[in-house]
Design a protein around this motif. Sequence first.
Motif, mmCIF file in Angstrom:
data_model
loop_
_atom_site.group_PDB
_atom_site.id
_atom_site.type_symbol
_atom_site.label_atom_id
_atom_site.label_comp_id
_atom_site.label_asym_id
_atom_site.label_seq_id
_atom_site.Cartn_x
_atom_site.Cartn_y
_atom_site.Cartn_z
ATOM 1 N N ASP A 56 31.279 47.554 35.659
ATOM 2 C CA ASP A 56 32.088 46.798 34.702
ATOM 3 C C ASP A 56 32.685 45.525 35.314
ATOM 4 O O ASP A 56 32.876 44.532 34.597
ATOM 5 N N VAL A 57 33.032 45.567 36.603
ATOM 6 C CA VAL A 57 33.747 44.436 37.218
ATOM 7 C C VAL A 57 32.984 43.824 38.391
ATOM 8 O O VAL A 57 32.889 42.610 38.498
ATOM 9 N N MET B 252 43.172 40.451 40.743
ATOM 10 C CA MET B 252 43.533 41.682 40.037
ATOM 11 C C MET B 252 43.238 41.497 38.557
ATOM 12 O O MET B 252 43.718 40.537 37.944
ATOM 13 N N THR B 253 42.426 42.401 37.994
ATOM 14 C CA THR B 253 42.072 42.295 36.579
ATOM 15 C C THR B 253 42.181 43.642 35.872
ATOM 16 O O THR B 253 42.218 44.695 36.499
ATOM 17 N N ASP B 254 42.193 43.565 34.547
ATOM 18 C CA ASP B 254 42.152 44.731 33.658
ATOM 19 C C ASP B 254 40.884 44.597 32.814
ATOM 20 O O ASP B 254 40.817 43.745 31.934
ATOM 21 N N PRO B 255 39.866 45.429 33.086
ATOM 22 C CA PRO B 255 38.631 45.329 32.304
ATOM 23 C C PRO B 255 38.699 46.056 30.960
ATOM 24 O O PRO B 255 37.715 46.076 30.234
ATOM 25 N N ASP B 256 39.856 46.637 30.640
ATOM 26 C CA ASP B 256 39.982 47.463 29.430
ATOM 27 C C ASP B 256 40.840 46.830 28.343
ATOM 28 O O ASP B 256 41.294 47.505 27.426
ATOM 29 N N GLU C 120 37.548 49.396 22.942
ATOM 30 C CA GLU C 120 37.057 48.090 22.483
ATOM 31 C C GLU C 120 37.621 46.990 23.392
ATOM 32 O O GLU C 120 38.544 46.275 23.010
ATOM 33 N N PRO C 121 37.029 46.838 24.585
ATOM 34 C CA PRO C 121 37.553 45.853 25.551
ATOM 35 C C PRO C 121 37.105 44.421 25.231
ATOM 36 O O PRO C 121 36.453 43.764 26.036
ATOM 37 N N SER C 122 37.491 43.940 24.082
ATOM 38 C CA SER C 122 37.033 42.637 23.600
ATOM 39 C C SER C 122 37.590 41.456 24.409
ATOM 40 O O SER C 122 37.105 40.344 24.272
ATOM 41 N N HIS D 161 44.308 52.175 30.902
ATOM 42 C CA HIS D 161 43.620 50.987 31.413
ATOM 43 C C HIS D 161 43.419 51.103 32.915
ATOM 44 O O HIS D 161 44.257 51.662 33.627
ATOM 45 N N ARG D 162 42.325 50.517 33.399
ATOM 46 C CA ARG D 162 42.068 50.417 34.828
ATOM 47 C C ARG D 162 42.531 49.036 35.293
ATOM 48 O O ARG D 162 42.270 48.031 34.625
#
Length: 193
Positions: free
Chosen positions: A37-38, A88-92, A98-100, A137-138
């Motif tokens: 995902d990342v 640092m990110t949030d992919p969710d 629905e990670p739009s 969330h991750r």
Amino acid sequence: MLDQLLLALHFLHSVFVFSDTMAASVDPLVVGRVIGDVVDMFVPTVNMSVYFGSKHVTNGCDIKPSIAVSPPKVTFSGHPGELYTLVMTDPDAPSPSEPSMREWVHWIMADIPGGTNPIRGKEILPYVGPRPPVGIHRYILVLFQQKVPMGLVDQPPTRAHFNTRYFAAQLDLGLPVSTVYFNSQKEPANRRR
């Protein structure tokens, strides 16, 4: 002949021990879909330690948003002559189903000397703590080793739709050298009576 056989067996043992160690540090990232995902598959080469207060962040642990309001304390190995970038990110975002807005970027620090912490680097994007509106969330902290000092780097135009892979490619950062992630979810509101 026996010496050559023993040397070959020692080499094979070393390869398998290294492979097991590498797999042990990457497996949680595969299971947690961080790899995919990342970031792409990578071999961790730097030890990174992340704390929110006294809470040590380990892959997949739970961190309440209320203890992550301020930036975490991050330390990592590496040589003082080398420079690193931390993202640092949030992919969710906005929801795991629905990670739009994937990825929502929470923090970018660059030109961090090896063996130190992000405070010694240059802030590209100020820290914003986790604020998951719904679901679990991750939050991914990705460390890259720089090939050269960053110089002037523009802030992303928006925190939404950030792409760690694209960012790394644009700045010629290559694959990560370390990654850790935690989970966070909205805390229940205090009920007043």
